[in-house]
Design a protein around this motif. Sequence first.
Motif, mmCIF file in Angstrom:
data_model
loop_
_atom_site.group_PDB
_atom_site.id
_atom_site.type_symbol
_atom_site.label_atom_id
_atom_site.label_comp_id
_atom_site.label_asym_id
_atom_site.label_seq_id
_atom_site.Cartn_x
_atom_site.Cartn_y
_atom_site.Cartn_z
ATOM 1 N N LYS A 171 0.707 -1.138 -0.005
ATOM 2 C CA LYS A 171 0.051 0.175 -0.155
ATOM 3 C C LYS A 171 0.916 1.038 -0.084
ATOM 4 O O LYS A 171 2.098 1.006 0.668
ATOM 5 N N ASP A 172 0.519 2.154 -0.776
ATOM 6 C CA ASP A 172 1.252 3.609 -0.619
ATOM 7 C C ASP A 172 0.296 4.519 -0.975
ATOM 8 O O ASP A 172 -0.878 4.581 -0.920
ATOM 9 N N GLU A 173 0.655 5.960 -0.551
ATOM 10 C CA GLU A 173 -0.114 7.252 -0.736
ATOM 11 C C GLU A 173 0.096 7.956 -1.744
ATOM 12 O O GLU A 173 1.628 7.941 -2.179
ATOM 13 N N MET A 174 -0.660 8.691 -2.172
ATOM 14 C CA MET A 174 -0.535 9.721 -3.166
ATOM 15 C C MET A 174 0.114 10.942 -2.524
ATOM 16 O O MET A 174 -0.026 11.211 -1.665
ATOM 17 N N ALA A 175 1.213 11.663 -3.484
ATOM 18 C CA ALA A 175 2.042 12.584 -2.705
ATOM 19 C C ALA A 175 2.300 13.564 -3.855
ATOM 20 O O ALA A 175 2.292 13.216 -5.118
ATOM 21 N N ALA A 176 2.306 14.742 -3.390
ATOM 22 C CA ALA A 176 2.680 16.027 -4.363
ATOM 23 C C ALA A 176 4.204 15.822 -4.855
ATOM 24 O O ALA A 176 4.896 15.528 -4.014
ATOM 25 N N VAL A 177 4.407 16.170 -5.924
ATOM 26 C CA VAL A 177 5.838 16.318 -6.815
ATOM 27 C C VAL A 177 5.964 17.871 -7.094
ATOM 28 O O VAL A 177 5.058 18.255 -7.728
ATOM 29 N N VAL A 178 7.115 18.536 -6.387
ATOM 30 C CA VAL A 178 7.366 19.894 -6.827
ATOM 31 C C VAL A 178 8.735 19.967 -6.840
ATOM 32 O O VAL A 178 9.810 19.156 -6.590
ATOM 33 N N ARG A 179 9.236 21.196 -7.301
ATOM 34 C CA ARG A 179 10.663 21.481 -7.464
ATOM 35 C C ARG A 179 11.305 21.668 -6.228
ATOM 36 O O ARG A 179 10.782 22.066 -4.983
ATOM 37 N N ARG A 180 12.355 21.330 -6.038
ATOM 38 C CA ARG A 180 13.313 21.383 -4.552
ATOM 39 C C ARG A 180 13.207 22.749 -4.012
ATOM 40 O O ARG A 180 13.363 23.026 -2.918
ATOM 41 N N ASP A 181 13.217 23.808 -5.079
ATOM 42 C CA ASP A 181 13.092 25.133 -4.763
ATOM 43 C C ASP A 181 12.061 25.707 -4.628
ATOM 44 O O ASP A 181 11.897 27.125 -4.484
ATOM 45 N N HIS A 182 10.947 24.820 -4.692
ATOM 46 C CA HIS A 182 9.580 25.592 -4.518
ATOM 47 C C HIS A 182 9.252 26.072 -3.281
ATOM 48 O O HIS A 182 9.769 25.405 -2.183
ATOM 49 N N PRO A 183 8.796 27.069 -2.945
ATOM 50 C CA PRO A 183 8.272 27.733 -1.953
ATOM 51 C C PRO A 183 7.649 26.788 -0.750
ATOM 52 O O PRO A 183 8.124 27.296 0.450
ATOM 53 N N LEU A 184 7.209 25.750 -1.236
ATOM 54 C CA LEU A 184 6.449 25.051 -0.372
ATOM 55 C C LEU A 184 6.922 23.705 -0.175
ATOM 56 O O LEU A 184 6.197 22.661 0.026
ATOM 57 N N ALA A 185 8.014 23.336 -0.819
ATOM 58 C CA ALA A 185 8.761 22.314 -0.788
ATOM 59 C C ALA A 185 8.898 21.460 0.590
ATOM 60 O O ALA A 185 8.876 20.333 0.852
ATOM 61 N N ASP A 186 9.090 22.305 1.662
ATOM 62 C CA ASP A 186 9.121 22.058 3.078
ATOM 63 C C ASP A 186 7.871 22.085 3.668
ATOM 64 O O ASP A 186 7.946 21.709 5.288
ATOM 65 N N ALA A 187 6.863 22.265 3.158
ATOM 66 C CA ALA A 187 5.362 22.102 3.701
ATOM 67 C C ALA A 187 5.104 20.817 4.463
ATOM 68 O O ALA A 187 5.502 19.925 3.806
ATOM 69 N N ALA A 188 4.417 20.824 5.609
ATOM 70 C CA ALA A 188 3.960 19.655 6.001
ATOM 71 C C ALA A 188 3.078 18.829 5.066
ATOM 72 O O ALA A 188 3.036 17.490 4.827
ATOM 73 N N ALA A 189 2.262 19.533 4.475
ATOM 74 C CA ALA A 189 1.269 18.833 3.450
ATOM 75 C C ALA A 189 0.818 20.026 2.566
ATOM 76 O O ALA A 189 0.698 20.928 2.744
ATOM 77 N N LEU A 190 0.472 19.450 1.476
ATOM 78 C CA LEU A 190 0.035 20.454 0.215
ATOM 79 C C LEU A 190 -1.576 20.248 -0.026
ATOM 80 O O LEU A 190 -1.738 19.019 -0.144
ATOM 81 N N THR A 191 -2.145 21.106 -0.180
ATOM 82 C CA THR A 191 -3.600 21.033 -0.630
ATOM 83 C C THR A 191 -3.665 20.851 -1.852
ATOM 84 O O THR A 191 -2.823 21.381 -2.733
ATOM 85 N N LEU A 192 -5.126 20.648 -2.597
ATOM 86 C CA LEU A 192 -5.209 20.816 -3.950
ATOM 87 C C LEU A 192 -5.149 22.223 -4.519
ATOM 88 O O LEU A 192 -4.643 22.566 -5.450
ATOM 89 N N ASP A 193 -5.609 23.176 -3.509
ATOM 90 C CA ASP A 193 -5.764 24.843 -4.042
ATOM 91 C C ASP A 193 -4.112 24.927 -4.039
ATOM 92 O O ASP A 193 -3.786 25.767 -5.117
#
Length: 282
Positions: A160-182
């Motif tokens: 089993k695995d979870e869906m996760a967001a993929v962003v650039r390492r230099d994205h402002p939210l790359a260190d966020a605890a979680a990202l919303t669809l918005d």
Amino acid sequence: MAVTIAQLRALVTTVDSGSFTAAARDLGVGQSAVSHAVAGLERELGGPVVVRGAVAAATPLGERLLGHARSALASVDALEAVVRPGTARGTVRLAAVPTVCQGLLPRLRELWAVVLPDVDVQVYEGDDDEMPEWLEAGTVDAAVLVDPSVVPDGGVVVAKDEMAAVVRRDHPLADAAALTLDDLHEDGLVAGGGGCEYQIERMHELAGQPFRYAHRVREMSTMFGMIQRGEGVSIVPSLGRVMLPDDLVMVPTTPRLERTLVLSGPSSRPWHPLAKALVDAV
């Protein structure tokens, strides 16, 4: 009509391997034996079943026969496994989606190499919706099904695995605890890479939002390239982490969505004995 198992095996192996030479090698016989078996089948059926050329392919008549031939061979192989039990050996065709091919199958194949040393596992890569189609059509002997509504008889949950967001390492939210669809839609969501569109749609349903995207692609390499160029962000299964370029990272998402991966044989025809061997070994 006196169609033989040897003729059906010659047809299936020739089409799968792409040539009479390769089929002879896989079957451990001379090329002339394969050619004669296919020719004998064509005489019985009254028409050609294989297109002779640089790559051997099934004719329309051959295509109509292939599914029945695979079912008959699977039944014969299963019967032989019962009456002549012993060490499993041979070739089994296994289908899986890209993230499973990259993130899960290497570990399973290491296991199978130890417990089933004489079994050659051939991997077929496809999208989520192709797995059950290939399995039931006889294109493959086993498959890792993604989120089946019901675990098929004999099938086993392998991960089993979870869906996760993929962003650039230099994205402002790359260190966020979680990202919303918005959050993701602000950058432009790239959907569909690697056959994960169903899961992305489901996440929108859970969030009470209509499914939308800025770009829709098929290949994960295309999706990763677009993210690297700053053309959007995406959502992929966490098993795909091993596929990420160094300048991309995964971030948890909310709402959370888990995938269930099931290793199984077909539900509409007898299992190839080696498909059962794979399942029994995990």
